[in-house]
Design a protein around this motif. Structure first.
Motif, PDB file in Angstrom:
ATOM      1  N   VAL A   8     117.934  58.339  43.101  1.00 56.98           N
ATOM      2  CA  VAL A   8     117.092  59.192  42.537  1.00 56.98           C
ATOM      3  C   VAL A   8     115.735  59.476  43.240  1.00 56.98           C
ATOM      4  CG1 VAL A   8     115.680  59.345  40.306  1.00 56.98           C
ATOM      5  CG2 VAL A   8     117.985  58.138  40.304  1.00 56.98           C
ATOM      6  N   ILE A   9     115.240  60.836  43.537  1.00 56.19           N
ATOM      7  CA  ILE A   9     114.185  60.944  44.025  1.00 56.19           C
ATOM      8  C   ILE A   9     113.112  61.451  42.928  1.00 56.19           C
ATOM      9  CG2 ILE A   9     113.096  62.647  45.619  1.00 56.19           C
ATOM     10  CD1 ILE A   9     114.995  61.136  47.082  1.00 56.19           C
ATOM     11  N   VAL A  10     112.047  60.506  42.845  1.00 50.14           N
ATOM     12  CA  VAL A  10     110.988  60.791  41.830  1.00 50.14           C
ATOM     13  C   VAL A  10     109.948  61.373  42.178  1.00 50.14           C
ATOM     14  CG1 VAL A  10     110.011  59.498  40.242  1.00 50.14           C
ATOM     15  CG2 VAL A  10     111.788  58.593  40.801  1.00 50.14           C
ATOM     16  N   THR A  11     109.453  62.474  41.688  1.00 43.68           N
ATOM     17  CA  THR A  11     108.377  63.381  42.104  1.00 43.68           C
ATOM     18  C   THR A  11     107.752  63.832  40.996  1.00 43.68           C
ATOM     19  OG1 THR A  11     107.941  65.122  43.951  1.00 43.68           O
ATOM     20  CG2 THR A  11     109.873  65.466  42.749  1.00 43.68           C
ATOM     21  N   GLY A  12     106.640  64.547  41.014  1.00 49.18           N
ATOM     22  CA  GLY A  12     106.037  65.409  40.156  1.00 49.18           C
ATOM     23  C   GLY A  12     104.639  65.235  40.503  1.00 49.18           C
ATOM     24  N   LEU A  13     104.005  65.733  39.253  1.00 46.45           N
ATOM     25  CA  LEU A  13     102.349  65.644  39.317  1.00 46.45           C
ATOM     26  C   LEU A  13     101.898  64.338  39.038  1.00 46.45           C
ATOM     27  CD1 LEU A  13     101.968  68.751  37.015  1.00 46.45           C
ATOM     28  CD2 LEU A  13     102.126  68.792  39.299  1.00 46.45           C
ATOM     29  N   SER A  14     100.718  64.234  39.969  1.00 49.30           N
ATOM     30  CA  SER A  14      99.844  62.949  39.832  1.00 49.30           C
ATOM     31  C   SER A  14      99.371  62.914  38.399  1.00 49.30           C
ATOM     32  CB  SER A  14      98.668  63.005  40.761  1.00 49.30           C
ATOM     33  OG  SER A  14      99.172  63.373  42.229  1.00 49.30           O
ATOM     34  N   GLY A  15      99.642  61.592  37.819  1.00 49.56           N
ATOM     35  CA  GLY A  15      99.095  61.503  36.425  1.00 49.56           C
ATOM     36  C   GLY A  15     100.362  61.612  35.389  1.00 49.56           C
ATOM     37  N   ALA A  16     101.323  62.142  35.899  1.00 49.78           N
ATOM     38  CA  ALA A  16     102.731  62.309  34.978  1.00 49.78           C
ATOM     39  C   ALA A  16     103.526  61.160  34.693  1.00 49.78           C
ATOM     40  CB  ALA A  16     103.465  63.717  35.609  1.00 49.78           C
ATOM     41  N   GLY A  17     103.413  60.241  35.460  1.00 46.96           N
ATOM     42  CA  GLY A  17     104.103  58.925  35.228  1.00 46.96           C
ATOM     43  C   GLY A  17     105.125  58.547  36.184  1.00 46.96           C
ATOM     44  N   THR A 104      91.682  56.265  33.527  1.00 53.54           N
ATOM     45  CA  THR A 104      91.889  55.454  34.690  1.00 53.54           C
ATOM     46  C   THR A 104      90.888  55.446  35.719  1.00 53.54           C
ATOM     47  OG1 THR A 104      93.205  56.935  36.054  1.00 53.54           O
ATOM     48  CG2 THR A 104      94.533  55.708  34.484  1.00 53.54           C
ATOM     49  N   ARG A 105      89.947  56.448  35.770  1.00 51.64           N
ATOM     50  CA  ARG A 105      88.792  56.725  36.713  1.00 51.64           C
ATOM     51  C   ARG A 105      89.178  56.572  38.135  1.00 51.64           C
ATOM     52  NH1 ARG A 105      84.147  52.955  33.555  1.00 51.64           N
ATOM     53  NH2 ARG A 105      84.304  54.092  31.489  1.00 51.64           N
ATOM     54  N   ARG A 106      90.599  56.860  38.438  1.00 57.58           N
ATOM     55  CA  ARG A 106      90.996  57.024  39.727  1.00 57.58           C
ATOM     56  C   ARG A 106      90.955  58.406  40.188  1.00 57.58           C
ATOM     57  NH1 ARG A 106      93.948  53.228  41.984  1.00 57.58           N
ATOM     58  NH2 ARG A 106      95.145  54.537  43.329  1.00 57.58           N
ATOM     59  N   PRO A 107      90.548  58.457  41.698  1.00 62.58           N
ATOM     60  CA  PRO A 107      90.483  59.922  42.147  1.00 62.58           C
ATOM     61  C   PRO A 107      91.829  60.738  42.294  1.00 62.58           C
ATOM     62  CG  PRO A 107      90.250  58.267  43.703  1.00 62.58           C
ATOM     63  CD  PRO A 107      90.364  57.511  42.511  1.00 62.58           C
ATOM     64  N   HIS A 108      92.099  61.955  42.096  1.00 61.31           N
ATOM     65  CA  HIS A 108      93.250  62.828  42.317  1.00 61.31           C
ATOM     66  C   HIS A 108      93.536  62.710  43.875  1.00 61.31           C
ATOM     67  CE1 HIS A 108      95.817  66.205  42.375  1.00 61.31           C
ATOM     68  NE2 HIS A 108      95.949  65.915  40.877  1.00 61.31           N
ATOM     69  N   PRO A 109      94.792  62.701  44.180  1.00 63.46           N
ATOM     70  CA  PRO A 109      95.081  62.743  45.755  1.00 63.46           C
ATOM     71  C   PRO A 109      94.404  63.904  46.503  1.00 63.46           C
ATOM     72  CG  PRO A 109      96.833  62.083  44.303  1.00 63.46           C
ATOM     73  CD  PRO A 109      95.904  62.515  43.460  1.00 63.46           C
ATOM     74  N   SER A 111      91.307  65.237  45.570  1.00 56.47           N
ATOM     75  CA  SER A 111      90.079  65.593  45.281  1.00 56.47           C
ATOM     76  C   SER A 111      89.268  65.724  46.393  1.00 56.47           C
ATOM     77  CB  SER A 111      89.557  64.114  44.809  1.00 56.47           C
ATOM     78  OG  SER A 111      89.834  63.018  45.411  1.00 56.47           O
ATOM     79  N   THR A 112      89.461  65.509  47.514  1.00 59.89           N
ATOM     80  CA  THR A 112      89.049  65.868  48.751  1.00 59.89           C
ATOM     81  C   THR A 112      88.981  67.462  49.172  1.00 59.89           C
ATOM     82  OG1 THR A 112      91.091  65.749  50.017  1.00 59.89           O
ATOM     83  CG2 THR A 112      89.595  63.822  50.103  1.00 59.89           C
ATOM     84  N   TYR A 113      89.948  68.097  48.518  1.00 60.58           N
ATOM     85  CA  TYR A 113      90.003  69.697  48.697  1.00 60.58           C
ATOM     86  C   TYR A 113      88.954  70.192  47.498  1.00 60.58           C
ATOM     87  CZ  TYR A 113      93.770  69.068  51.955  1.00 60.58           C
ATOM     88  OH  TYR A 113      94.721  68.524  52.890  1.00 60.58           O
ATOM     89  N   SER A 114      88.783  69.431  46.640  1.00 64.70           N
ATOM     90  CA  SER A 114      87.889  70.200  45.372  1.00 64.70           C
ATOM     91  C   SER A 114      87.618  68.998  44.536  1.00 64.70           C
ATOM     92  CB  SER A 114      88.753  70.990  44.446  1.00 64.70           C
ATOM     93  OG  SER A 114      88.232  71.515  43.454  1.00 64.70           O
ATOM     94  N   SER A 115      86.154  69.117  44.254  1.00 68.25           N
ATOM     95  CA  SER A 115      85.675  67.959  43.352  1.00 68.25           C
ATOM     96  C   SER A 115      85.840  68.534  41.778  1.00 68.25           C
ATOM     97  CB  SER A 115      84.007  68.136  43.641  1.00 68.25           C
ATOM     98  OG  SER A 115      83.385  69.358  43.468  1.00 68.25           O
ATOM     99  N   ASN A 116      86.690  69.469  41.750  1.00 66.18           N
ATOM    100  CA  ASN A 116      86.664  69.795  40.484  1.00 66.18           C
ATOM    101  C   ASN A 116      88.214  69.177  39.901  1.00 66.18           C
ATOM    102  OD1 ASN A 116      88.099  71.722  38.068  1.00 66.18           O
ATOM    103  ND2 ASN A 116      85.820  72.506  38.295  1.00 66.18           N
ATOM    104  N   LEU A 117      88.281  68.459  38.956  1.00 67.11           N
ATOM    105  CA  LEU A 117      89.653  67.903  38.857  1.00 67.11           C
ATOM    106  C   LEU A 117      90.645  68.958  38.263  1.00 67.11           C
ATOM    107  CD1 LEU A 117      91.363  65.351  38.395  1.00 67.11           C
ATOM    108  CD2 LEU A 117      90.391  64.919  36.401  1.00 67.11           C
TER     109      LEU A 117
END
Length: 283
Positions: A8-17, A104-109, A111-117
């Protein structure tokens, strides 16, 4: 095609689980690895094939390997041509992901490309479209809490019902409560064999001590309440997808009452199809 492996390859959006999903797969027996650079995944699978008898494998791929995304699509296609494999893509709406990141107050992967979440989330969705298009199963987790997502993953990928691993610890309050206990029961109010001269130097594994403890009216009532509660509680833990449960039962010294009761509780849980491990900490 290698029929004895399921990947099983598990992939998807950050924060999606993805993390919850990988941990759940690990709990039900999958060999899990996260964030391997795609160019080494095929070599990794060959090593598992050569040196282990692992049958079920889960591999996490996400935006952290964005410099390898083009390579990732090629690797996934090779995996699907070689093994029995499924691509699981997890996603959620932007408001849900935004809320989860705020909690969670964690940075998005990205975030270095954009300060806007919001912009980072949109950029990630665009970059991962290539993986989404290859996916066999897409799950929108917007309305799921972690418990519900664990239950869904188990229902899809567990080949059989997985029971939590149960440990029962007898202990003496003189030396403190076990720090890893999920449930603690206090048996110090029950009649104490320690004050019976013929039983003082024995312990709860001796039949005479066991007979004394279990013959007490208070013990019979106490065990009835504890057994009824545990029947209810472990059923809930199982539905929640808990992997481990530690039950501690204490008396003053941890040598008489708690030992007898731990063994009795273990027998009750065995009747419910669990296979508890019993530890007498202070014997």
């Amino acid at each position: 095609m290698s029929s004895d492996k399921f990947i099983v390859i598990v992939t998807g959006l950050s924060g999606a689980g993805k993390t919850v999903t990988l941990r759940t797969l690990e709990d039900i027996g999958f060999f899990c690895v996260d964030n391997l650079p795609p160019p080494v995944i095929l070599e990794f699978l060959k090593l598992l094939e050569e040196y282990t008898n692992v049958k079920n494998i889960a591999i996490g791929i996400d935006i952290r390997v964005q410099q390898f995304l083009e390579e990732a699509t090629k690797v996934i296609e090779k995996i699907k041509n070689t093994y029995k494999a499924e691509i699981l893509f997890l996603e959620a709406d932007e408001d849900t992901i935004l809320l989860r990141y705020k909690e969670t107050r964690r940075p998005h992967p990205l975030s270095t490309y954009s300060s806007n979440l919001i912009e980072a989330i949109k950029r990630e969705r665009t970059l991962l479209y290539c993986l989404r298009s290859l996916s066999d199963r897409i799950i929108d987790t917007s309305s799921f809490n972690p418990h519900q997502l664990r239950a869904l993953v188990r229902s899809i990928y567990a080949s059989e019902e997985i029971l939590p691993s149960v440990t029962i610890i007898s202990f003496g309050y003189k030396k403190g409560i076990p720090t890893n206990a999920d449930l603690v029961f206090d048996a110090r109010f029950l009649p104490n064999p320690y004050f019976i001269p013929s039983l003082m130097d024995l312990n709860g594994t001796d039949q005479s001590v066991k007979n004394f403890v279990l013959s007490q009216k208070e013990t019979v009532e106490f065990l009835s309440h504890v057994k009824n509660f545990l029947t209810f509680a472990v059923s809930g833990y199982k539905k929640e997808g808990r992997a481990y449960i530690t039950i501690a039962i204490g008396c003053t010294g941890g040598k008489h009452r708690s030992v007898v009761l731990a063994e009795e509780i273990a027998q009750h849980l065995k009747s419910l199809s669990f296979n508890p491990v019993v530890i007498h900490r202070d014997l």
